[in-house]
Every structure is written in structure tokens, then in C-alpha cells.
Enzyme design. Structure first.
Site, PDB file in Angstrom:
ATOM      1  CB  CYS A  79      15.707  -1.517  -4.777  1.00 12.01           C
ATOM      2  SG  CYS A  79      17.446  -1.869  -5.160  1.00 12.01           S
ATOM      3  CG  HIS A 189      16.132   3.526  -4.449  1.00 12.34           C
ATOM      4  ND1 HIS A 189      16.007   2.801  -3.291  1.00 12.34           N
ATOM      5  CD2 HIS A 189      17.029   2.868  -5.216  1.00 12.34           C
ATOM      6  CE1 HIS A 189      16.796   1.738  -3.341  1.00 12.34           C
ATOM      7  NE2 HIS A 189      17.433   1.754  -4.500  1.00 12.34           N
ATOM      8  CD  GLU A 191      13.792   5.019  -1.408  1.00 12.53           C
ATOM      9  OE1 GLU A 191      14.817   4.320  -1.294  1.00 12.53           O
ATOM     10  OE2 GLU A 191      12.879   4.763  -2.228  1.00 12.53           O
TER      11      GLU A 191
END
Length: 207
Positions: A79, A189, A191
Site C-alpha cells: 500500500c 494487502h 495480510e
């Protein structure tokens, strides 16, 4: 993992620790330039504004990040960790990024949903397809579109189209990942992207 004091880093830390299971890898969160300099790999996550991130990297911490980028050791930007590699952003006029990649960061236009004609909301939030380009260093499976989770209002525009490692579509086609040398950075993202994201992190830790 580099801590510039922005956003909640814990989800990235947890995902990295999960991806590191069974590997001789220590995951450390630090804002210490000395620790950044000695890291074997560097993950630069980020949620928040480009200006705040650029200012946080304006001193010795930014110098350490630049030294890592120039060292040839692996770097993963997530990001803002992607966006700050560029020279500037429409989000924060007058704030200089790291300038590692020529180009800028621009507001996502959104446009209309091709299926319904309804306006697409910005920020772009949710799952979207990521389509690997020819310049894909292996963190994404070559030729296979995968879905990853996005939360963004801005997108990068590299001056060199050869730096684009993947694209996505949200009212317009945009670069959702870049790659060059030891660097891979993505707008999505990992994660928050379940198995596909964990696989990407595992591949990065094995690099």
C-alpha cells in the site's frame, strides 16, 4: 518490518509470523534506522496518508530504507510502502517520496461499474482480481489471476511501464504491483488476502 508510526501494523506482523512458521526467520517491527540497515529483508507496510509517510521517511529512517533498497536485499512494499517509492503524490502536493521509481501517485477515478452502470465508490475497498504482467518476479503465480484485498483511493503511475508487475481493474486499469531488481511492491494487502496473500508472503520470505 519498518515502522513509520502509521496504521495498525499488527495484522501484517501476524501474517508474516504465520508465513515464517517452520523457517529460520525472525520477524521484527522496528523504527530504528540501524536495525533497518542490518535487516536481511525489509517489509514496508502502510495505512494512512502519503504526506505523513513521506515526512516520517525524511530523515535517518528514510536514508536507511534507501540504503536497503540499493543493497540488493529483498524489499516488499504494501500500500503506502508501494506509493512512497515514487517521486510525488496528488494526495500531498509538495511532499517528496523516496523517488526510487520515476512516476507519481494519482487519485483513483473510479468511474462506473461495467456490469451495472452504477458509480464505483472511492476508496476502492474489497476483493479484486490481480493479473500478473510479464515483469513478474515470482511472488505472483505467472499467468494466474488471483483475488487480493484492496483499500485505496490512490494508484501509482510508473513512468516506465516495464516496472509494472500486475494490473487490476476498478473503473480503469491500474498498476496493482511493481517489480524491479530486489523490489516488489503491491497496492493490495497480502495480510488481509487469506491464502493468496499468505502464499505471497511465504514466497517473499523464501527469496
Amino acid at each position: 518490518m519498518c515502522d513509520v508510526g502509521l496504521g495498525n501494523l499488527r495484522s501484517v506482523e501476524r501474517a508474516l509470523r504465520e508465513a515464517a512458521r517452520g523457517r529460520p526467520v525472525d520477524v521484527e517491527v522496528t523504527g530504528d534506522p540501524g536495525r533497518v540497515l542490518t535487516a536481511d529483508r525489509l517489509v514496508m507496510p502502510g495505512q494512512g496518508g502519503f504526506g505523513d509517510c513521506a515526512r516520517a521517511l525524511g530523515g535517518s529512517l528514510g536514508e536507511a530504507v534507501r540504503a536497503h533498497l540499493q543493497s540488493g536485499k529483498p524489499y516488499l512494499g504494501i500500500c503506502l510502502g508501494l506509493q512512497v517509492l515514487f517521486e510525488a503524490s496528488e494526495e500531498a502536493p509538495g511532499c517528496a517520496g523516496l523517488g526510487i521509481l520515476a512516476g507519481t501517485v494519482v487519485k483513483l477515478r473510479g468511474g462506473a461499474d461495467p456490469a451495472t452502470g452504477e458509480p464505483l465508490k472511492v476508496p476502492h475497498m474489497g476483493w479484486n482480481a490481480v493479473n500478473p504482467a510479464e515483469n513478474n518476479p515470482g511472488l505472483l503465480e505467472s499467468g494466474l489471476s488471483k483475488h487480493f484485498y484492496f483499500m485505496n483511493s490512490f494508484v501509482v503511475v510508473p513512468r516506465d511501464p516495464g516496472a509494472v508487475a500486475a494490473t487490476s481493474e476498478y473503473g480503469e486499469r491500474f498498476a496493482s504491483a511493481v517489480a524491479f531488481g530486489n523490489v516488489f511492491a503491491c497496492q493490495f494487502h497480502p495480510e488481509k488476502s487469506q491464502r493468496a496473500g499468505l502464499k505471497l508472503l511465504e514466497t517473499f520470505l523464501a527469496s
